[in-house]
Design a protein around this motif. Structure first.
Motif, PDB file in Angstrom:
ATOM      1  N   SER A  84       7.020 -43.553 -61.347  1.00 53.27           N
ATOM      2  CA  SER A  84       8.070 -42.627 -60.943  1.00 53.27           C
ATOM      3  C   SER A  84       9.425 -43.069 -61.484  1.00 53.27           C
ATOM      4  CB  SER A  84       8.147 -42.545 -59.415  1.00 53.27           C
ATOM      5  OG  SER A  84       9.245 -41.751 -59.012  1.00 53.27           O
ATOM      6  N   ARG A 112       1.052 -37.862 -55.008  1.00 52.67           N
ATOM      7  CA  ARG A 112       1.199 -39.291 -55.271  1.00 52.67           C
ATOM      8  C   ARG A 112       1.104 -39.542 -56.783  1.00 52.67           C
ATOM      9  NH1 ARG A 112       2.876 -38.803 -51.092  1.00 52.67           N
ATOM     10  NH2 ARG A 112       2.334 -39.805 -49.100  1.00 52.67           N
ATOM     11  N   ARG A 124       8.928 -50.081 -55.499  1.00 52.95           N
ATOM     12  CA  ARG A 124       7.780 -49.182 -55.374  1.00 52.95           C
ATOM     13  C   ARG A 124       7.111 -48.905 -56.729  1.00 52.95           C
ATOM     14  NH1 ARG A 124       9.390 -44.369 -51.341  1.00 52.95           N
ATOM     15  NH2 ARG A 124       7.162 -44.012 -51.625  1.00 52.95           N
ATOM     16  N   ASN A 125       7.063 -47.625 -57.149  1.00 46.43           N
ATOM     17  CA  ASN A 125       6.348 -47.253 -58.376  1.00 46.43           C
ATOM     18  C   ASN A 125       7.282 -47.049 -59.572  1.00 46.43           C
ATOM     19  OD1 ASN A 125       3.817 -47.270 -57.103  1.00 46.43           O
ATOM     20  ND2 ASN A 125       4.093 -45.168 -56.381  1.00 46.43           N
TER      21      ASN A 125
END
Length: 358
Positions: free
Chosen positions: A333, A329, A265-266
């Motif tokens: 991260s 959001r 993901r991030n």
């Protein structure tokens, strides 16, 4: 009246510990090492979900002590699994490197797995990550630049790693893996073994003997790399930061096809070092997380400044609160960097992998 207690005779001493690997195998009705893992090793160096699962588990548990790491890998591979610890620490030059070499005889498997950054236990790892200033890879010849902190981390253990690989060059299958900082060290170790650099150093006039032999004692890089090349089944990294520049990536072209970078993901770490600190870039095959496992492709943004780390930390804090998780959001991260995320996605891709531990 209560039924009499039946005492079953046993040859096990009262204080003996159960054989965890055999116990798990009986409970699952499975065979150790798993036959589906054996099949995956024979399909490599193509990316396989089974090897992604195995290397993600090894990279996650490389953060543990040697006994815990060994026991965990025995649960995965069976009792005929041995591990050796490689470690070096020097606070003065910001080095705290640790790796494990795993060997499983029934599979003929050897795996070199590096530990990542230990938050909270050692501040040295964090300074290693922050020591971004590039240095030349294999000084004196390449002009390829790599992350200074990472390079010092691998250089201080390289002679010991070579000695260990020399004693285990008879393995049938060889893997290198790591998460986070461990992934960066795994990249450098693979480059030291399998790039064409060593052959160039050994045949080029004008290169000093010190530069030639500093990280290549008795030409062992070439000898061991040649012995293991046909048995090399891939470099698997998880949440790995960028390691070097374009020239370094070109040196690694020979094994780019079997370099598998997994990005969840991030996760902020694969997006650094930021471009403001140097011309760093990734190479190899990128795989991103999907509902059914890992999928090749996808693009990730390159963080512009170190301030992006503050955003990543804010995302980690926000992730602890249900409403924040739902409505906020973040482009980066640190919550997505936790190694268990990588294990979970790898399990979704390999249907034979255990649903629970490890």
């Amino acid at each position: 009246m209560a039924p009499p207690t039946v005492v079953r005779p046993t040859n096990r001493p009262a204080n003996a510990r159960p054989n965890v690997a055999r116990l798990v195998a009986v409970r699952r009705g499975s065979q150790l090492p798993p036959p589906w893992l054996r099949d995956a090793l024979h399909r490599a160096p193509a990316h396989t979900p089974a090897l992604a699962w195995l290397t993600s588990v090894a990279s996650t548990w490389a953060y543990a002590d040697a006994n815990t790491f060994t026991n965990t890998m025995k649960i995965c591979l069976g009792p005929d699994t041995q591990t050796t610890t490689i470690a070096a620490q020097n606070c003065g030059i910001l080095i705290d490197t640790q790796a494990y070499f795993l060997r499983n005889e029934p599979l003929g498997l050897g795996m070199l797995v590096f530990r990542g950054t230990q938050f909270g236990k050692s501040i040295i790892d964090i300074f290693t990550d922050l020591a971004v200033a590039p240095v030349e890879f294999m000084p004196g010849r390449t002009k390829a630049m790599v992350h200074g902190g990472f390079y010092r981390g691998i250089a201080c253990t390289w002679h010991e790693i070579l000695h260990l690989l020399d004693r285990n060059r008879d393995v049938k299958h060889f893997l290198i893996a790591g998460h986070s900082l461990g992934g960066a060290l795994a990249v450098l170790a693979t480059a030291m073994l399998f790039s064409d650099l060593d052959r160039e150093l050994d045949t080029t006039e004008g290169v000093s003997e010190i530069a030639r032999n500093a990280l290549n004692p008795d030409q062992k890089n070439v000898q061991i790399g040649n012995a293991l090349w046909d048995r090399f089944r891939g470099l698997y990294t998880f949440g790995q930061p960028m390691v070097g520049d374009r020239r370094f990536a070109e040196l690694c072209a020979d094994f780019e096809h079997c370099t598998f970078r997994h990005v969840y993901r991030n996760d902020w770490v694969p997006r650094v070092p930021p471009w403001s600190t140097g011309n760093f870039r990734h190479f190899g095959i990128q795989l991103v997380a999907r509902r059914d496992g890992w999928q090749a492709g996808g693009r990730i943004s390159h963080a512009s400044t170190a301030a992006s780390g503050l955003v990543a930390m804010a995302a980690f804090v926000a992730n602890q609160f249900p409403l924040a998780r739902r409505w906020l959001r973040f482009p980066y991260s640190l919550a997505d960097h936790i190694p268990q995320n990588y294990v979970n996605v790898s399990k979704r891709g390999e249907r034979h992998a255990p649903a629970l531990f490890p």
